[in-house]
Structures are given as structure tokens and as C-alpha cells.
Motif scaffolding. Structure first.
Motif, PDB file in Angstrom:
ATOM      1  N   ASP A  33       0.850  -1.184   0.000  1.00  0.00           N
ATOM      2  CA  ASP A  33       0.000   0.000   0.000  1.00  0.00           C
ATOM      3  C   ASP A  33       0.889   1.238   0.000  1.00  0.00           C
ATOM      4  OD1 ASP A  33      -1.857   1.948   0.300  1.00  0.00           O
ATOM      5  OD2 ASP A  33      -2.762   1.153   2.127  1.00  0.00           O
ATOM      6  N   SER A  35       0.174   4.237   0.445  1.00  0.00           N
ATOM      7  CA  SER A  35      -0.197   5.234   1.450  1.00  0.00           C
ATOM      8  C   SER A  35       0.553   5.025   2.768  1.00  0.00           C
ATOM      9  CB  SER A  35      -1.707   5.176   1.708  1.00  0.00           C
ATOM     10  OG  SER A  35      -2.074   3.933   2.276  1.00  0.00           O
ATOM     11  N   GLN A  49      -7.424   6.952   6.346  1.00  0.00           N
ATOM     12  CA  GLN A  49      -8.380   7.004   5.243  1.00  0.00           C
ATOM     13  C   GLN A  49      -8.281   8.330   4.502  1.00  0.00           C
ATOM     14  OE1 GLN A  49     -10.096   4.435   4.274  1.00  0.00           O
ATOM     15  NE2 GLN A  49     -11.124   5.516   2.593  1.00  0.00           N
ATOM     16  N   LYS A  52      -5.417   8.175   2.075  1.00  0.00           N
ATOM     17  CA  LYS A  52      -5.786   7.408   0.877  1.00  0.00           C
ATOM     18  C   LYS A  52      -6.659   8.231  -0.057  1.00  0.00           C
ATOM     19  CE  LYS A  52      -5.408   2.676   2.567  1.00  0.00           C
ATOM     20  NZ  LYS A  52      -6.091   1.376   2.709  1.00  0.00           N
ATOM     21  N   LEU A  57      -6.491   6.740  -3.754  1.00  0.00           N
ATOM     22  CA  LEU A  57      -6.415   5.281  -3.680  1.00  0.00           C
ATOM     23  C   LEU A  57      -7.705   4.644  -3.192  1.00  0.00           C
ATOM     24  CD1 LEU A  57      -2.833   4.969  -2.135  1.00  0.00           C
ATOM     25  CD2 LEU A  57      -3.481   4.651  -4.524  1.00  0.00           C
ATOM     26  N   ASN A  58      -8.674   5.455  -2.780  1.00  0.00           N
ATOM     27  CA  ASN A  58      -9.948   4.914  -2.302  1.00  0.00           C
ATOM     28  C   ASN A  58     -10.958   4.723  -3.435  1.00  0.00           C
ATOM     29  OD1 ASN A  58     -10.101   7.749  -2.621  1.00  0.00           O
ATOM     30  ND2 ASN A  58     -11.955   7.808  -1.369  1.00  0.00           N
TER      31      ASN A  58
END
Length: 317
Positions: A33, A35, A49, A52, A57-58
Motif C-alpha cells: 500500500d 499510502s 483514510q 488514501k 487510492l480509495n
């Protein structure tokens, strides 16, 4: 010829689209990941979150791809996750170093492979031919990273003749210093290409020496030197144009390994660093630029083929 070039350029578009889709999917489905690079100890899930979301990336994979394509078409390669700098400026700073290394190694390969291949053809099955053939097989077979390490051990550790790392010495900006730093990387990149090209030139020259026009030239009293330069050499290097186009992928991929080992500040080293750091935008930009370079290289080899052999222009038109 213009019609043919235009047709080939149009054919590049779907190829690049397919490359971009496959590369984007592989990069985003790979473990890890990106992030996590920005996550500090003690951050809660809401903060993670938010990181991201800021990186995009979400969002679904298809949405991210379409946004990326839209930015690429607008000339925006994005920002690096690691350096936070525009990727276009990062690549602009490193591309000349990679292109210089690639072009130098290709020129070295041509300078050595053509005469070596002709010599092998003239001295077929003799000691010099067998010796050059042996060296060629070694050049084709050995891994580039091993060859690079051997050169560093020999020229840096034992004899101390050449610098090991980097493109220039500290506070030195002379041309000779740049040449000294580039000798070993160029050797690593050019050795396999020289080996392959030498084998092709040898095979082509042997075929040409058996042709009827060679027998005719001999019967007319033409000297061996004139025969080689006027007839055999020209026809023998024709397949070499195609081999150059085929060798470009090996040089590009070899540059990644070579630049990393020798600390050469080019796209290859930047690409390896970006891969290890999960810097998706940088990896995608480098992948696409490398693909464009390869496709353009193949296009140039086809154009040169048509210039050297007029029969190809007639067929294509």
C-alpha cells in the motif's frame, strides 16, 4: 514512405493503450500500500483514510485509470509520492543521462560488431573466427549484473583505474571525468548487443560471399578489399538494422539494472527506486516513456531499412 510512417504511428496508439492498461492493473494489484509511506505512528483509521483519499487510492480501479489517462493526455504526469515533485521534471532531469548511455552503448556495439563479423566470415572456421565466436557466446550468456560486479572488482578494487559510482566526481565537471564514469556502464550494456550483432553480421556475410555476384566480381579481377566494402559489407549490415530495433528492449531493461549498480542518475535508477517505494505515478510514467522509446526505435529501424533497401519502399507503397 510518408504514408507508411503515418500508418505505423497510428498503429502505435492501440499498442500504447494496451500497455498502459496492463501496466496500470499490475501496479495497482501488486501487494503493498503506497499510502503507508505517509502514515506516521499513532495515526488513527480516519487519518489513514484521509491520506488514501488525498492520493486517490480509495476510488475504483477503472475510475483511477480514466483520471490517469485524462491527465496524461493533458500533459500532466502527476506528482511523485516520494519526492512530491512533478514527475515530468524528475524525468526531464534524468532522461538525458539514460539516452546518452543507451546511444553510446549502441554506437560502441556497431563499431565493434561490423568489423568483427566480417573478419569471422572471411576467416570462417579458423582460430580467429572460433575465438570471436566463443567471446560472442559468453557475451550473450552472462548476466549483466554479474558482468557489472566483475568490472567493478577489476577496475575499481584491484587496479583502481575507474570510478565506481555516479556520473561525475564531486566538484568535477570535465568531459574526461564523465567519460571515465561511463566506461563501465557502457561496457555492460554494449557487450551483449555486440555479441548478438557480430553473430548476425558473420552469418549474413558468409551468405553474401556465396552469392553469384561475388563470383562475378572475382572473375573480373576485383580486389578482395573493394569487393568487401562495395558489395559484401553493404548487404551484410542490412539485417543489422532490424537487430538494432530488436536490441532496444534489452538496452532499456539493462539500463535499469546497470544504472542501479553503478549509481547512474538516469531513468533506470529512478524506476527501480520508484518500484521499491510503491511510487505508482512515477512507475507508470517511466513505463509509458520506455514503451514509447522502444516503439519509436522499432519505427526508426523500419524507416532505415526502407532507406537502405529501396525494394522495401516499393512493397510498402
Amino acid at each position: 514512405m510518408v504514408k507508411y510512417i503515418f500508418k505505423r504511428i497510428i498503429q502505435m496508439i492501440p499498442t500504447l493503450i494496451v500497455i498502459s492498461i496492463i501496466s496500470f492493473i499490475i501496479m495497482n494489484l501488486a501487494p503493498g500500500d503506497p499510502s503507508r509511506t505517509f502514515i506516521a505512528p499513532g495515526m488513527n483509521s480516519a487519518q489513514m483514510q484521509k491520506i488514501k483519499e488525498s492520493l486517490g487510492l480509495n476510488q475504483p480501479l477503472t475510475v483511477r485509470y480514466m483520471k490517469w489517462i485524462k491527465n496524461i493526455l493533458n500533459g500532466n504526469l502527476g506528482y511523485s509520492f516520494i519526492t512530491h515533485q512533478p514527475i515530468s521534471s524528475e524525468i526531464t532531469a534524468r532522461l538525458p543521462a539514460t539516452l546518452g548511455l543507451m546511444m553510446s552503448s549502441m554506437i560502441i556495439s556497431l563499431i565493434f560488431s561490423i568489423p568483427l563479423g566480417i573478419i569471422c566470415a572471411i576467416k570462417k572456421n579458423k582460430f580467429i573466427d572460433n575465438f570471436i565466436t566463443l567471446i560472442s557466446y559468453i557475451g550473450i550468456s552472462i548476466p549483466s549484473f554479474w558482468f557489472a560486479m566483475m568490472l567493478m572488482t577489476l577496475f575499481c578494487s584491484i587496479f583502481r583505474l575507474l570510478p565506481c559510482i555516479g556520473m561525475r566526481s564531486f566538484h568535477v565537471h570535465s568531459t574526461w571525468d564523465l567519460i571515465k564514469h561511463s566506461i563501465m556502464p557502457c561496457m555492460v550494456l554494449s557487450f551483449p548487443s555486440t555479441a548478438v550483432m557480430t553473430r548476425y553480421v558473420r552469418s549474413s556475410a558468409i551468405s553474401q560471399l556465396k552469392e553469384d555476384y561475388i563470383l562475378t566480381a572475382k572473375s573480373k579481377g576485383m580486389s578482395e578489399i573493394n569487393m568487401l566494402f562495395k558489395h559484401v559489407l553493404k548487404n551484410s549490415i542490412l539485417p543489422l538494422i532490424t537487430i538494432i530495433g530488436m536490441s532496444l528492449p534489452d538496452i532499456v531493461t539493462g539500463a535499469f539494472i546497470t544504472e542501479t549498480i553503478f549509481g547512474w542518475p538516469g531513468m533506470g535508477r529512478f524506476g527501480i527506486t520508484s518500484i521499491f517505494n510503491r511510487d505508482y505515478p512515477s512507475v507508470m510514467a517511466i513505463t509509458m516513456i520506455s514503451s514509447i522509446l522502444l516503439i519509436l526505435g522499432n519505427l526508426i529501424s523500419d524507416i532505415l531499412y526502407g532507406i537502405v533497401d529501396p525494394r522495401i519502399r516499393v512493397v510498402e507503397s
